[in-house]
Design a protein around this motif. Structure first.
Motif, mmCIF file in Angstrom:
data_model
loop_
_atom_site.group_PDB
_atom_site.id
_atom_site.type_symbol
_atom_site.label_atom_id
_atom_site.label_comp_id
_atom_site.label_asym_id
_atom_site.label_seq_id
_atom_site.Cartn_x
_atom_site.Cartn_y
_atom_site.Cartn_z
ATOM 1 N N TYR A 1 -4.173 -0.558 -12.655
ATOM 2 C CA TYR A 1 -5.060 -0.404 -11.502
ATOM 3 C C TYR A 1 -5.165 -1.701 -10.696
ATOM 4 C CZ TYR A 1 -6.524 4.214 -13.050
ATOM 5 O OH TYR A 1 -6.535 5.537 -13.411
ATOM 6 N N ASP A 2 -5.205 -2.845 -11.387
ATOM 7 C CA ASP A 2 -5.257 -4.132 -10.686
ATOM 8 C C ASP A 2 -3.974 -4.384 -9.904
ATOM 9 O OD1 ASP A 2 -7.801 -4.580 -11.579
ATOM 10 O OD2 ASP A 2 -7.218 -6.021 -13.135
ATOM 11 N N THR A 3 -2.845 -3.952 -10.448
ATOM 12 C CA THR A 3 -1.579 -4.053 -9.718
ATOM 13 C C THR A 3 -1.635 -3.191 -8.467
ATOM 14 O OG1 THR A 3 -0.352 -4.445 -11.770
ATOM 15 C CG2 THR A 3 0.915 -3.697 -9.862
ATOM 16 N N PHE A 4 -2.176 -1.988 -8.612
ATOM 17 C CA PHE A 4 -2.290 -1.098 -7.456
ATOM 18 C C PHE A 4 -3.189 -1.701 -6.374
ATOM 19 C CE2 PHE A 4 -1.449 3.148 -9.874
ATOM 20 C CZ PHE A 4 -0.127 2.785 -10.034
ATOM 21 N N LYS A 5 -4.222 -2.417 -6.793
ATOM 22 C CA LYS A 5 -5.158 -3.014 -5.829
ATOM 23 C C LYS A 5 -4.653 -4.338 -5.273
ATOM 24 C CE LYS A 5 -9.217 -0.869 -7.825
ATOM 25 N NZ LYS A 5 -10.457 -1.065 -8.559
ATOM 26 N N LYS B 1 0.830 -1.216 0.000
ATOM 27 C CA LYS B 1 0.000 0.000 0.000
ATOM 28 C C LYS B 1 0.858 1.257 0.000
ATOM 29 C CE LYS B 1 -3.878 -2.161 2.377
ATOM 30 N NZ LYS B 1 -4.660 -2.215 3.601
ATOM 31 N N GLU B 2 1.929 1.267 0.780
ATOM 32 C CA GLU B 2 2.822 2.425 0.843
ATOM 33 C C GLU B 2 3.510 2.657 -0.501
ATOM 34 O OE1 GLU B 2 4.911 5.716 2.201
ATOM 35 O OE2 GLU B 2 3.207 4.694 3.111
ATOM 36 N N ARG B 3 3.961 1.568 -1.127
ATOM 37 C CA ARG B 3 4.630 1.691 -2.423
ATOM 38 C C ARG B 3 3.671 2.237 -3.480
ATOM 39 N NH1 ARG B 3 9.368 -1.382 -1.240
ATOM 40 N NH2 ARG B 3 10.439 -0.906 -3.158
ATOM 41 N N VAL B 4 2.424 1.765 -3.463
ATOM 42 C CA VAL B 4 1.431 2.232 -4.426
ATOM 43 C C VAL B 4 1.131 3.712 -4.200
ATOM 44 C CG1 VAL B 4 -0.993 2.022 -5.129
ATOM 45 C CG2 VAL B 4 0.422 -0.019 -4.890
ATOM 46 N N LEU B 5 0.971 4.118 -2.953
ATOM 47 C CA LEU B 5 0.735 5.541 -2.664
ATOM 48 C C LEU B 5 1.898 6.402 -3.152
ATOM 49 C CD1 LEU B 5 -0.836 5.407 0.904
ATOM 50 C CD2 LEU B 5 -1.954 6.080 -1.219
ATOM 51 N N THR B 6 3.104 5.898 -2.983
ATOM 52 C CA THR B 6 4.284 6.633 -3.442
ATOM 53 C C THR B 6 4.321 6.708 -4.968
ATOM 54 O OG1 THR B 6 5.464 5.870 -1.489
ATOM 55 C CG2 THR B 6 6.788 6.778 -3.248
ATOM 56 N N ILE B 7 3.961 5.611 -5.633
ATOM 57 C CA ILE B 7 3.916 5.628 -7.099
ATOM 58 C C ILE B 7 2.887 6.647 -7.580
ATOM 59 C CG2 ILE B 7 3.210 4.282 -9.129
ATOM 60 C CD1 ILE B 7 4.553 1.847 -7.771
ATOM 61 N N LYS B 8 1.727 6.667 -6.950
ATOM 62 C CA LYS B 8 0.692 7.631 -7.338
ATOM 63 C C LYS B 8 1.163 9.067 -7.111
ATOM 64 C CE LYS B 8 -3.302 4.629 -6.633
ATOM 65 N NZ LYS B 8 -4.513 4.397 -5.818
ATOM 66 N N ALA B 9 1.858 9.307 -6.012
ATOM 67 C CA ALA B 9 2.380 10.653 -5.738
ATOM 68 C C ALA B 9 3.419 11.046 -6.771
ATOM 69 C CB ALA B 9 2.978 10.706 -4.337
ATOM 70 N N ASN B 10 4.278 10.117 -7.148
ATOM 71 C CA ASN B 10 5.293 10.411 -8.166
ATOM 72 C C ASN B 10 4.666 10.610 -9.544
ATOM 73 O OD1 ASN B 10 7.836 10.514 -6.780
ATOM 74 N ND2 ASN B 10 7.595 8.335 -6.385
#
Length: 84
Positions: free
Chosen positions: A43-47, A11-20
């Motif tokens: 999106y499925d990877t993010f979930k 979850k943290e990595r996905v949030l960081t990817i979205k921020a970047n």
């Protein structure tokens, strides 16, 4: 079908990817186009809907791309305070 529960690290990595992505001015759809996959795959990877090996490979691939594009402006995921 087994439901994968995303770990706090994922979850943290996905949030960081979205921020970047926001910092770069791109969307997950743009990220998918760059790698030749559909937006739904991103999106499925993010979930967390894939197996652990596929998730780790995709997340690392996205992080490397964003790190190369943003350089010094890249935000690193902060994983030290997560409950494991």
């Amino acid at each position: 079908m087994v439901k994968y529960v995303a770990s706090p690290e994922h979850k943290e990595r996905v949030l960081t990817i979205k921020a970047n992505l926001a910092r770069l001015g791109e969307s997950p759809t743009d990220l998918g186009k760059h790698f030749g996959v559909s937006a739904s795959n991103v999106y499925d990877t993010f979930k967390g809907r894939y197996g652990e090996k596929i998730l780790i490979e995709a997340i690392h691939k996205y992080e490397r791309y964003l790190k190369d594009m943003l350089g010094a402006r890249y935000i690193e995921p902060y994983l030290k305070d997560l409950n494991k």
